[in-house]
Design an enzyme around this catalytic site. Structure first.
Site: not given
Ligand code: BES
Ligand code: ZN
Length: 610
Positions: A281, A305-306, A309, A328, A383, A391
């Site tokens: 995002e 989703h993005e 954010h 999330e 991470d 989520y």
């Molecule tokens: N902000 C996250 C990606 C992220 C989370 C990067 C934690 C680094 C550390 C992003 O908004 C996200 O949640 N992406 C998901 C997709 C979403 C549709 C659930 C993904 O990348 O799987």
């Molecule tokens: Zn996210």
């Protein structure tokens, strides 16, 4: 300033006061950085960024005479300090010991009256937040590509700064690239900028460090709406523009629900397939995987989703990574509301039901401490705390509030929450006290039906958790049963009108030990091995591994060597590692795939395929 009834003294939570962030060495409680100015050259030959970061700060405590920054594998050649932002002179600095998760603290002595420092540095070729791609790894195959991924704590691998989401900064940047390439950032971009290798950016709203982002490549731009557009490589740009044509409608729908979009433009950037996430995002410029380009808009919930954010995360930000669910969970809830507004309730309920199911499956294999929303990350890599729990459990919690208090009241509550905490970084406790004051205490009879403490601090789902279900899915299951019982041939399964979501539910509702003969029957009827839909292909390949369906192995190898999206590759390697012959296959595929993966993906798959 936010008032918190939950706590006192040094731990009162809000943007400006002390909240311990275990994932940063920096000292914002003493000296707080307010603005970052970057001047960076992009060197594809050496795979480094090289230049300066000039940080302007405020002293919170007059006593302190040192600024502590986060770094990871940076080569620092000189640090200067300035009292007026114009004249800089050398100042002393020390780089502390390197920690594998946190990197190394950079301690800078501040002369009397200093208001800024300038760090001269270069990144390392293996920087955890950068991926340098050769032309072969791009869609166009002609030019190299670079992109950053700063969340959660990788900004420090390309910028020395206070790498904690509690600190918000505005930023400006001057980026020099090879002249045929274009640079874009999570800032004001000029789509018609002369492609001359010299680009300037500014982000005037204060954002946390994990949202600073840069990408460089052979990029084109297409407008989608009045304030929306998409950047991608030439071979991908038309397909991307068709896929994401509803973006403007999504922004409008979200504004109707939660108040104005506060960031000016909303653009998308389609990255090469090694991008380790589905989406990121980055403000004003969402980064997205090309694996959502299904051709039928069926995977655009990722864009919803993005975009969401822009309210939950970018406007109101988690103060520490333990509060990640505030980003999330809220975002997943809002994502579903956007899907409902733009594509209807039936599609939304299918996606919510798929979400619940994957949550239940994942939670079964998680330790208790990882099944809570407010997660304890002390001594851990943030991470690692990134599971489906923040989520999907977070989204269910908000849905349960919506259902209990009524949609009108809950929508109003969320809208005022975003206005109240706009451009602040908050803790879970701040949300809880706001919830109490603005919803729970006003409607005590309803409040008694939502176990707020249990939702946030206890593992698993409360008894009263909503159970999203879909009529369409019930029909899919009935079809699956008829085929499994041998009542109908595969070609007679009524799939003609199935959406991607129905296909996914169909595949997931089949027994795990389906057997390779029945896999083959399905494949002959529906050509699943050659599905161009990445989610369907992923689910099918997972089943192929489980059932030793060898006809899909070449596709599995191709998938794993071209796509680096964590959500897909992690489960596939994990599944392979469960049997001796699978382990062999995993190792041989990984040997070829590893060089093409992002450093974050490499770290993760190294752990799986030891
Ligand atoms: N902000 C996250 C990606 C992220 C989370 C990067 C934690 C680094 C550390 C992003 O908004 C996200 O949640 N992406 C998901 C997709 C979403 C549709 C659930 C993904 O990348 O799987
Ligand atoms: Zn996210």
């Amino acid at each position: 300033m936010v008032k918190s009834s939950a706590d006192v003294g040094a731990l009162v939570g809000s943007d400006e006061s002390a909240v311990r962030d275990f994932h940063s060495y920096s000292n914002p409680q003493e000296v707080r950085v307010r603005h970052v100015d970057l001047d960076l050259g992009v060197d594809f030959e050496q795979k480094i960024l090289k230049g300066t970061a000039t940080l302007t700060f405020e002293k919170v405590s007059q006593k302190s005479n040192a600024l502590v920054l986060d770094t990871r594998a940076l080569n620092i050649s000189m640090v200067e300090a300035s009292a007026d932002g114009r004249r800089f002179s050398n100042t002393e600095f020390t780089l502390g010991a390197n920690d594998p998760v946190l990197g190394a603290p950079l301690n800078i002595s501040l002369p009397e009256g200093a208001t800024g420092v300038r760090i001269h540095y270069a990144t390392s070729p293996g920087a955890s937040g950068l991926q340098w791609l050769g032309p072969q790894q791009t869609a166009g195959k002609q030019q190299p590509f670079l992109f950053t991924q700063s969340q959660a704590i990788h900004a420090r691998s390309w910028i020395p700064l206070q790498d904690t989401p509690q600190v918000r900064v505005t930023y400006t940047a001057h980026v020099r690239t090879p002249s045929r390439l274009m640079a874009v950032m999570s800032a004001e971009n000029n789509p018609s900028a002369l492609r001359n290798g010299d680009y300037r950016f500014r982000m005037v709203q204060p954002i946390p460090s994990y949202l600073i982002a840069l990408a460089v490549g052979d990029l084109r731009f297409r407008a989608l709406g009045r304030r929306t557009g998409v950047y991608a490589e030439p071979p991908v740009i038309e397909k991307a523009a068709r896929e994401f044509i509803d973006t403007e409608k999504m922004v409008e729908a979200t504004e109707r629900l939660y108040g104005p979009y506060r960031w000016g433009r909303y653009d998308l950037l389609v990255l090469p397939p090694s991008f380790p996430y589905g989406g990121m995002e980055n403000p004003r410029l969402t980064f997205a995987t090309p694996t959502v380009l299904a051709g039928d808009k069926s995977l655009v919930s990722l864009i919803a989703h993005e975009l969401a954010h822009s309210w939950s995360g970018n406007l109101v930000t988690n103060a520490t990574w333990s509060d990640f669910w505030l980003n999330e969970g809220f975002t997943t809830y809002i994502e579903r509301r956007i899907i409902e507004a733009v594509y209807g309730r039936a599609r939304e309920e299918m996606e919510a039901a798929l979400g619940l199911r994957s949550l239940e499956e994942e939670m079964a294999g998680l330790e208790e401490r990882d099944r809570v929303l407010h997660i304890d990350l002390k001594g851990r890599d943030p991470d690692a705390g990134s599971t489906g729990v923040p989520y999907e459990k977070g989204a269910l919690f908000l849905r349960s509030l919506e259902e209990t208090f009524g949609r009108a009241r809950f929508d109003q509550f969320l809208k005022s929450y975003f206005a109240h905490f706009a451009f602040q970084s908050i803790r879970t406790e701040d949300f809880v006290s706001y919830l109490k004051a603005n919803l729970l205490d006003k409607y005590p009879a309803q409040a008694a039906r939502v176990p707020v403490e249990e939702w946030i601090y206890k593992p698993g789902l409360p008894e009263s958790a909503p159970r999203p279900a879909s009529d369409a899915f019930a029909r899919v299951e009935a079809e699956a049963k008829r085929w499994l019982k041998g009542e109908i041939a595969p070609a007679k399964i009524q799939t003609a009108a199935w959406s991607t979501q129905e296909w996914l539910h169909f595949l997931k509702s089949l027994p795990e030990d389906l057997g390779s003969a029945r896999m083959s029957e399905l494949d002959r009827a529906f050509r699943l091995t050659s599905s161009g839909n990445s989610e369907i292909a992923f689910q099918w390949l997972l089943m192929a591994i489980r059932n030793r369906y060898e006809a899909a192995y070449p596709k599995l190898e191709e998938f794993l060597t071209t796509i680096g999206r964590r959500k897909f590759i992690r489960p596939l390697y994990e599944e392979l590692m469960k049997t001796p012959e699978g382990r062999e296959r995993a190792r041989s595929i990984y040997r070829r795939a590893r060089a093409g993966y992002h450093p974050i993906a490499v770290a993760m798959i190294d752990e799986i395929v030891k």
